[in-house]
Write an enzyme that holds these catalytic residues in place. Structure first.
Site, PDB file in Angstrom:
ATOM      1  CG  ASP A 180      -4.829 -10.126   3.044  1.00  0.00           C
ATOM      2  OD1 ASP A 180      -4.486 -10.712   2.017  1.00  0.00           O
ATOM      3  OD2 ASP A 180      -4.725  -8.796   3.491  1.00  0.00           O
ATOM      4  CG  HIS A 200      -6.348  -5.537   1.638  1.00  0.00           C
ATOM      5  ND1 HIS A 200      -5.939  -6.091   2.570  1.00  0.00           N
ATOM      6  CD2 HIS A 200      -7.449  -5.008   2.008  1.00  0.00           C
ATOM      7  CE1 HIS A 200      -6.686  -6.356   3.397  1.00  0.00           C
ATOM      8  NE2 HIS A 200      -7.762  -5.729   3.302  1.00  0.00           N
ATOM      9  CG  HIS A 247      -1.932  -1.118   1.151  1.00  0.00           C
ATOM     10  ND1 HIS A 247      -2.731  -1.267   0.223  1.00  0.00           N
ATOM     11  CD2 HIS A 247      -2.303  -2.093   2.104  1.00  0.00           C
ATOM     12  CE1 HIS A 247      -3.738  -2.319   0.437  1.00  0.00           C
ATOM     13  NE2 HIS A 247      -3.496  -2.818   1.537  1.00  0.00           N
ATOM     14  CG  ASP A 255      -2.771  -8.499   0.559  1.00  0.00           C
ATOM     15  OD1 ASP A 255      -2.011  -8.733   1.572  1.00  0.00           O
ATOM     16  OD2 ASP A 255      -3.756  -7.733   0.501  1.00  0.00           O
TER      17      ASP A 255
END
Ligand code: Q9C
Ligand code: ZN
Length: 342
Positions: free
Chosen positions: A284, A197, A159, A195
Site C-alpha cells: 500500500d 501502515h 494490526h 506495509d
C-alpha cells in the site's frame, strides 16, 4: 518459491467499512487476493498449494484465549442481539479504565477492537483461521529447507495484537509464523514490516522479547493510521529493549528515501543474524494506493525484493495490505521476483 493460498479467504466479505463517517464498501475485499493469485500464476513464481490445517494451538501461542473465543462467537452473538448491520464497535473503555468488559457483545466489541474500521460478519473467523493456516504452511516449507515461501494471507494480520483486532486484521499471521519458527528450533527471528501502515500488532506482541527483532517502515503516525504507534522512540522494553525499530516516513516518500530506510533496516537484520525472516508484505506504499501517501512505483518493488534477498536468510513473505486492485498483483509479485533474482 511456493505460494500458500486458500479460497476460504472469500468468507471474509464484509459489505461495510466505517470511513470518514460513512459506511463504504471495504477497501480490504476478496478481489485483492484473487488479483495477487492471478499474478502469481501468470508469473511462474512456483506452485500454489492449499494450506494444511494446523488447528488453533499455534495461534494460541500469540493470541489471548478469551480474545479467540470472542472472534469465534461474535457474529452469532451480534445477530442474536437483534442488530441488523455488521458488527461494529461503538463504545470503548475510556482512558484510565483497565476494565475488560466481557458481558454483552457490544461491550466485548469495545474491549477487543482497535477502531471502528473493521466490521465483523459471518465467515470472518473462518477466513482469519484459514489465513493463519496459510502463514503456517508457508513457514513449514521454509522450516523444511525452502529458501523462501509466500503466504497469500487474507485477511491481513499486522494490526492484530494479543487481544486486539482492527485495521482489517484479526489474527496476526506474521507473528504466528515467527513464533512457529522459534518453536521449531530457531534461536532468533526477525520481522520486517514494509506495509504502508505501522505494524502495531506485531510490535506489541514482541515488544518485550529479545529473540524477535521487529522493524517497520511506514507512514508517519502523526498523519497516518494507526496513529498511536510507530514512532522512533518505541524501541522495545525489558529484555526486548533495542529489538524494535521504527522508520516513520513523510508524505510523498519515493524509493530514494524509502530505500534508504530499507537499507538501514536490512543492516540491522544482518547484524541481528536471525535464523529466519518474516516479511510483512504490504504494497500500500504504491503511489496510487487509496490509503497511503507514499509514491512507490511498481519497479521499486523489484528493488525492494532484491535488497531483502541479499540478506540470504530463510524468508517467509506474508501478505498484508495493498488496496489498488489494478496493481496489487504486480507490486506484490515484483517483491518476490526481485527476491528470487537477488
Ligand atoms: N478512510 C492494512 O493495510 N484506516 N490495514 C482506513 C480509510 C484503516 C490498513 C481509513 C487502514 C488499515 C493491513
Ligand atoms: Zn497497510
Amino acid at each position: 518459491m511456493l505460494t500458500a493460498y486458500s479460497p476460504d479467504h472469500r468468507r471474509r466479505d464484509a459489505q461495510t467499512e466505517l470511513s470518514d463517517g460513512c459506511l463504504v464498501a471495504p477497501f480490504e475485499c476478496p478481489e485483492r487476493a484473487e488479483q495477487v493469485l492471478a499474478r502469481v500464476r501468470e508469473s511462474g513464481l512456483g506452485p500454489v498449494v492449499p494450506p494444511r490445517a494446523f488447528g488453533l494451538d499455534p495461534v494460541r501461542r500469540i493470541h489471548d484465549p478469551a480474545f479467540l473465543d470472542f472472534l469465534e462467537q461474535v457474529w452469532a452473538e451480534w445477530t442474536a442481539s437483534g442488530a441488523e448491520g455488521e458488527a461494529i464497535p461503538s463504545i470503548w473503555p475510556p482512558r484510565g479504565t483497565d476494565a475488560r468488559a466481557t458481558g454483552t457483545v457490544t461491550a466485548r466489541l469495545g474491549t477487543y477492537a482497535l477502531g471502528a474500521d473493521t466490521s465483523i460478519t459471518d465467515g470472518t473467523w473462518e477466513a482469519a483461521c484459514a489465513a493463519a493456516d496459510v502463514a503456517l504452511t508457508g513457514a513449514a516449507a521454509v522450516a523444511a529447507g525452502d529458501r523462501a515461501a509466500f503466504a497469500l494471507c487474507r485477511p491481513p494480520g499486522h494490526h492484530a495484537a494479543r487481544d486486539l483486532y482492527g485495521g482489517y486484521c484479526f489474527l496476526n499471521n506474521a507473528a504466528v509464523a515467527a513464533q512457529t519458527f522459534l518453536d521449531g528450533g530457531a534461536g532468533r527471528a526477525a520481522v520486517l514490516d514494509v506495509d504502508f501502515h505501522h505494524g502495531n500488532g506485531t510490535q506489541s506482541i514482541f515488544y518485550d522479547r529479545a529473540e524477535v527483532l521487529f522493524l517497520s517502515l511506514h507512514g508517519d503516525p502523526d498523519l497516518a493510521f494507526p496513529y498511536y504507534w510507530g514512532r522512533t522512540d518505541e524501541t522495545g522494553v525489558g529484555r526486548g529493549d533495542g529489538a524494535t525499530g521504527n522508520y516513520p516516513l513523510p508524505p510523498g516518500t519515493t524509493y530514494g528515501t524509502w530505500g534508504e530506510a530499507l537499507e538501514a533496516a536490512c543492516r540491522r537484520i544482518a547484524d541481528f543474524a536471525p535464523d529466519a525472516l518474516v516479511v510483512s508484505l504490504g504494497v500500500d506504499g504504491y503511489k496510487d494506493d487509496p490509503l497511503s501517501f507514499f509514491a512507490l512505483e511498481t519497479e521499486d518493488y523489484l528493488r525492494c525484493g532484491a535488497r531483502i534477498g541479499k540478506l540470504g536468510l530463510p524468508t517467509l513473505f506474508a501478505l498484508e495490505g495493498g488496496y489498488d486492485l489494478e496493481t496489487i498483483g504486480d507490486n506484490t509479485v515484483n517483491v518476490l521476483l526481485g527476491f528470487e533474482g537477488a
